[in-house]
Design a protein around this motif. Structure first.
Motif, mmCIF file in Angstrom:
data_model
loop_
_atom_site.group_PDB
_atom_site.id
_atom_site.type_symbol
_atom_site.label_atom_id
_atom_site.label_comp_id
_atom_site.label_asym_id
_atom_site.label_seq_id
_atom_site.Cartn_x
_atom_site.Cartn_y
_atom_site.Cartn_z
ATOM 1 N N ALA A 92 0.815 -1.216 0.000
ATOM 2 C CA ALA A 92 0.000 0.000 0.000
ATOM 3 C C ALA A 92 0.849 1.265 0.000
ATOM 4 C CB ALA A 92 -0.939 -0.010 1.202
ATOM 5 N N ALA A 93 1.926 1.277 0.793
ATOM 6 C CA ALA A 93 2.770 2.480 0.876
ATOM 7 C C ALA A 93 3.450 2.751 -0.461
ATOM 8 C CB ALA A 93 3.810 2.305 1.975
ATOM 9 N N GLN A 94 3.940 1.706 -1.110
ATOM 10 C CA GLN A 94 4.585 1.861 -2.416
ATOM 11 C C GLN A 94 3.603 2.393 -3.452
ATOM 12 O OE1 GLN A 94 6.359 -1.780 -3.876
ATOM 13 N NE2 GLN A 94 6.789 -0.941 -5.904
ATOM 14 N N LEU A 95 2.387 1.870 -3.428
ATOM 15 C CA LEU A 95 1.380 2.308 -4.399
ATOM 16 C C LEU A 95 0.937 3.744 -4.133
ATOM 17 C CD1 LEU A 95 -0.776 -0.947 -4.637
ATOM 18 C CD2 LEU A 95 0.978 -0.144 -6.230
ATOM 19 N N GLU A 96 0.897 4.140 -2.868
ATOM 20 C CA GLU A 96 0.528 5.510 -2.530
ATOM 21 C C GLU A 96 1.557 6.490 -3.087
ATOM 22 O OE1 GLU A 96 -1.576 8.632 -1.497
ATOM 23 O OE2 GLU A 96 -2.283 6.554 -1.356
ATOM 24 N N LYS A 97 2.827 6.130 -3.009
ATOM 25 C CA LYS A 97 3.883 6.978 -3.566
ATOM 26 C C LYS A 97 3.722 7.119 -5.082
ATOM 27 C CE LYS A 97 7.462 6.111 -0.074
ATOM 28 N NZ LYS A 97 8.808 5.528 0.176
ATOM 29 N N LEU A 98 3.321 6.020 -5.733
ATOM 30 C CA LEU A 98 3.114 6.067 -7.181
ATOM 31 C C LEU A 98 1.938 6.982 -7.537
ATOM 32 C CD1 LEU A 98 3.683 2.321 -8.160
ATOM 33 C CD2 LEU A 98 5.232 4.246 -8.547
ATOM 34 N N LYS A 99 0.890 6.921 -6.745
ATOM 35 C CA LYS A 99 -0.257 7.797 -6.979
ATOM 36 C C LYS A 99 0.152 9.261 -6.886
ATOM 37 C CE LYS A 99 -3.719 4.523 -5.208
ATOM 38 N NZ LYS A 99 -4.690 4.267 -4.109
ATOM 39 N N GLN A 100 1.058 9.552 -5.959
ATOM 40 C CA GLN A 100 1.528 10.919 -5.790
ATOM 41 C C GLN A 100 2.356 11.386 -6.993
ATOM 42 O OE1 GLN A 100 3.581 10.996 -2.012
ATOM 43 N NE2 GLN A 100 1.734 10.426 -0.867
ATOM 44 N N GLN A 101 2.824 10.420 -7.803
ATOM 45 C CA GLN A 101 3.571 10.743 -9.017
ATOM 46 C C GLN A 101 2.676 10.661 -10.256
ATOM 47 O OE1 GLN A 101 7.811 9.062 -8.947
ATOM 48 N NE2 GLN A 101 6.835 7.831 -7.374
ATOM 49 N N ASP A 102 1.379 10.752 -10.023
ATOM 50 C CA ASP A 102 0.388 10.763 -11.097
ATOM 51 C C ASP A 102 0.315 9.441 -11.847
ATOM 52 O OD1 ASP A 102 -1.668 11.916 -12.541
ATOM 53 O OD2 ASP A 102 -0.344 12.841 -14.025
ATOM 54 N N VAL A 103 0.470 8.346 -11.104
ATOM 55 C CA VAL A 103 0.285 7.007 -11.657
ATOM 56 C C VAL A 103 -1.073 6.485 -11.204
ATOM 57 C CG1 VAL A 103 1.106 4.614 -11.672
ATOM 58 C CG2 VAL A 103 2.756 6.498 -11.703
ATOM 59 N N GLU A 104 -1.891 6.055 -12.140
ATOM 60 C CA GLU A 104 -3.187 5.478 -11.801
ATOM 61 C C GLU A 104 -2.985 4.030 -11.348
ATOM 62 O OE1 GLU A 104 -6.084 5.906 -14.944
ATOM 63 O OE2 GLU A 104 -4.979 7.629 -15.732
ATOM 64 N N VAL A 105 -3.567 3.665 -10.223
ATOM 65 C CA VAL A 105 -3.469 2.305 -9.713
ATOM 66 C C VAL A 105 -4.826 1.627 -9.868
ATOM 67 C CG1 VAL A 105 -3.001 0.846 -7.718
ATOM 68 C CG2 VAL A 105 -1.651 2.937 -8.090
ATOM 69 N N ILE A 106 -4.869 0.629 -10.740
ATOM 70 C CA ILE A 106 -6.099 -0.125 -10.995
ATOM 71 C C ILE A 106 -5.977 -1.474 -10.300
ATOM 72 C CG2 ILE A 106 -7.579 -1.155 -12.756
ATOM 73 C CD1 ILE A 106 -6.397 0.931 -14.723
ATOM 74 N N THR A 107 -6.898 -1.771 -9.425
ATOM 75 C CA THR A 107 -6.850 -3.027 -8.665
ATOM 76 C C THR A 107 -7.819 -4.041 -9.261
ATOM 77 O OG1 THR A 107 -6.307 -1.818 -6.649
ATOM 78 C CG2 THR A 107 -7.101 -4.074 -6.382
ATOM 79 N N GLY A 108 -7.312 -5.239 -9.499
ATOM 80 C CA GLY A 108 -8.157 -6.289 -10.058
ATOM 81 C C GLY A 108 -7.378 -7.574 -10.247
ATOM 82 N N ASN A 109 -8.030 -8.579 -10.726
ATOM 83 C CA ASN A 109 -7.417 -9.878 -10.985
ATOM 84 C C ASN A 109 -7.190 -10.011 -12.490
ATOM 85 O OD1 ASN A 109 -6.960 -12.715 -11.418
ATOM 86 N ND2 ASN A 109 -7.870 -13.113 -9.412
ATOM 87 N N VAL A 110 -5.987 -10.397 -12.898
ATOM 88 C CA VAL A 110 -5.701 -10.514 -14.339
ATOM 89 C C VAL A 110 -6.557 -11.573 -15.015
ATOM 90 C CG1 VAL A 110 -3.336 -9.664 -14.213
ATOM 91 C CG2 VAL A 110 -3.779 -12.100 -13.906
ATOM 92 N N GLU A 111 -7.158 -12.475 -14.237
ATOM 93 C CA GLU A 111 -8.019 -13.498 -14.809
ATOM 94 C C GLU A 111 -9.474 -13.034 -14.911
ATOM 95 O OE1 GLU A 111 -7.375 -16.902 -12.351
ATOM 96 O OE2 GLU A 111 -5.368 -17.303 -13.161
ATOM 97 N N ASP A 112 -9.763 -11.838 -14.417
ATOM 98 C CA ASP A 112 -11.101 -11.263 -14.482
ATOM 99 C C ASP A 112 -11.211 -10.441 -15.767
ATOM 100 O OD1 ASP A 112 -13.419 -9.769 -14.258
ATOM 101 O OD2 ASP A 112 -13.139 -9.300 -12.141
ATOM 102 N N GLU A 113 -11.838 -11.002 -16.786
ATOM 103 C CA GLU A 113 -11.878 -10.354 -18.091
ATOM 104 C C GLU A 113 -12.574 -8.994 -18.049
ATOM 105 O OE1 GLU A 113 -13.146 -12.630 -21.397
ATOM 106 O OE2 GLU A 113 -11.619 -14.197 -21.113
ATOM 107 N N GLU A 114 -13.615 -8.877 -17.254
ATOM 108 C CA GLU A 114 -14.317 -7.597 -17.183
ATOM 109 C C GLU A 114 -13.427 -6.525 -16.566
ATOM 110 O OE1 GLU A 114 -17.166 -6.973 -18.704
ATOM 111 O OE2 GLU A 114 -16.975 -9.055 -19.393
ATOM 112 N N ALA A 115 -12.636 -6.915 -15.558
ATOM 113 C CA ALA A 115 -11.722 -5.949 -14.936
ATOM 114 C C ALA A 115 -10.647 -5.511 -15.919
ATOM 115 C CB ALA A 115 -11.085 -6.569 -13.688
ATOM 116 N N VAL A 116 -10.154 -6.447 -16.720
ATOM 117 C CA VAL A 116 -9.123 -6.118 -17.710
ATOM 118 C C VAL A 116 -9.703 -5.233 -18.804
ATOM 119 C CG1 VAL A 116 -7.557 -7.058 -19.444
ATOM 120 C CG2 VAL A 116 -7.773 -8.191 -17.214
ATOM 121 N N LYS A 117 -10.899 -5.565 -19.274
ATOM 122 C CA LYS A 117 -11.555 -4.742 -20.296
ATOM 123 C C LYS A 117 -11.718 -3.300 -19.813
ATOM 124 C CE LYS A 117 -14.351 -8.376 -22.501
ATOM 125 N NZ LYS A 117 -15.753 -8.853 -22.694
#
Length: 317
Positions: free
Chosen positions: A47-72
């Protein structure tokens, strides 16, 4: 602005994905969106690493790579997908590619190719560690229309840091132990090997994005940091460290093949490592011409810097 405007990266917090993202962020202004797709587990544990990325204008999308709807949903508005999935999850790229080709937005896919050239020669098709990457290539090249999705394979050869590592219990597979001043060199004296640092993998992928041309699309880009020999690596360690002498031995190519065959016969996890090191020792990292110049000839590391970094790393342990 780069031709790759909106980027989605799979495996961004892994061993190589981290370096790719770190190389892209300093040129953030060259891109529109930069997004990463991460699992719920990673979102919780990093979580801390991802928060730092968000502060650098990186979008963090959470999901399962096997979930086709999430990937779409993640593909919406994305034109370029970079995969840095690890060896054990390479097959998961095929449905990701299928969905990318079906997307109205995604036009370019860079699969997880970083490492040994899996089509170096005719024998490559039968190498056991290559099989999953070969399936991914076959799908991209034979099942996907180029009008729907282009691809680029960033082929880097072995990672310098891993090549230098002398693994306890697997010493005959080669490497350097700086603390013990012990080295096991592979192959005959003068046999060359090309290496790429993990940091340079990120640099080379970034430059591939920034130099999209007809030469980089739908092709394998064989790139590297430098070409050397095990003896030159040893000499550089001795030059930089001085002091007490090293214990140096050598594993012949014939012996490496014997160890490899025995490991596969016994079903040992080390079999993959031995196969890759045998391929490298046979010359499977040497290209008639490297593609660094095609992607802008970025500054990459040399032997002296790599050895110095390894010495510094070990001194901190």
């Amino acid at each position: 602005m780069s031709l790759a405007k909106n980027i989605l990266l799979f495996g961004a917090t892994g061993n190589i994905g981290t370096f790719i993202l770190d190389a892209i962020l300093p040129v953030r202004s060259q891109f529109g969106r930069i997004a990463i797709f991460t699992s719920p587990h990673t979102a919780e544990t990093k979580a801390a690493q991802l928060e730092k990325l968000k502060q650098q204008d990186v979008e963090v999308i959470t999901g399962n790579v096997e979930d086709e709807e999430a990937v779409k949903a993640a593909y919406a508005g994305i034109d370029t997908v970079i995969s840095a999935l690890g060896r054990n999850t390479l097959a998961q790229q095929i449905p990701l590619i299928r969905l990318a080709a079906a997307s109205k937005d995604v036009k370019w896919f860079l699969p997880s190719e970083y490492g040994t050239d899996i089509k170096y020669g005719p024998a490559s098709a039968n190498e056991k560690p290559h099989q999953q990457k070969l399936k991914v290539r076959a799908y991209l090249e034979n099942e996907v229309s180029r009008e729907d999705l282009a691809y680029s394979y960033v082929v880097t050869g072995p990672f310098a840091e891993m090549y230098l590592d002398l693994v306890p219990g697997l010493e005959e597979a080669g490497g350097w132990d700086v603390k013990a001043r012990k080295a096991v060199l592979l192959g005959e004296k003068g046999a060359k090997i090309s290496l790429t640092t993990m940091q340079d993998v990120g640099t080379l992928v970034r430059n591939t994005l920034l130099h999209a041309t007809a030469e980089t699309r739908n092709s394998a880009l064989c790139v590297n940091s430098f070409t050397t020999t095990p003896d030159e690596i040893q000499a550089e360690f001795e030059r930089q460290l001085g002091g007490r002498p090293w214990e140096v031995s050598r594993t012949s190519l014939e012996k490496l093949r014997e160890l490899e065959a025995a490991a596969w016969e016994a079903g040992k996890p080390s079999a993959t490592v031995l196969t890759l090191r045998r391929i490298w020792t046979e010359g499977g990292t040497l290209y008639a011409k490297r593609a660094n110049t095609i992607i802008g000839d970025p500054k990459v590391m040399g032997l002296q810097e790599v050895v110095a970094n390894e010495i510094a790393r070990v001194s901190k342990l």
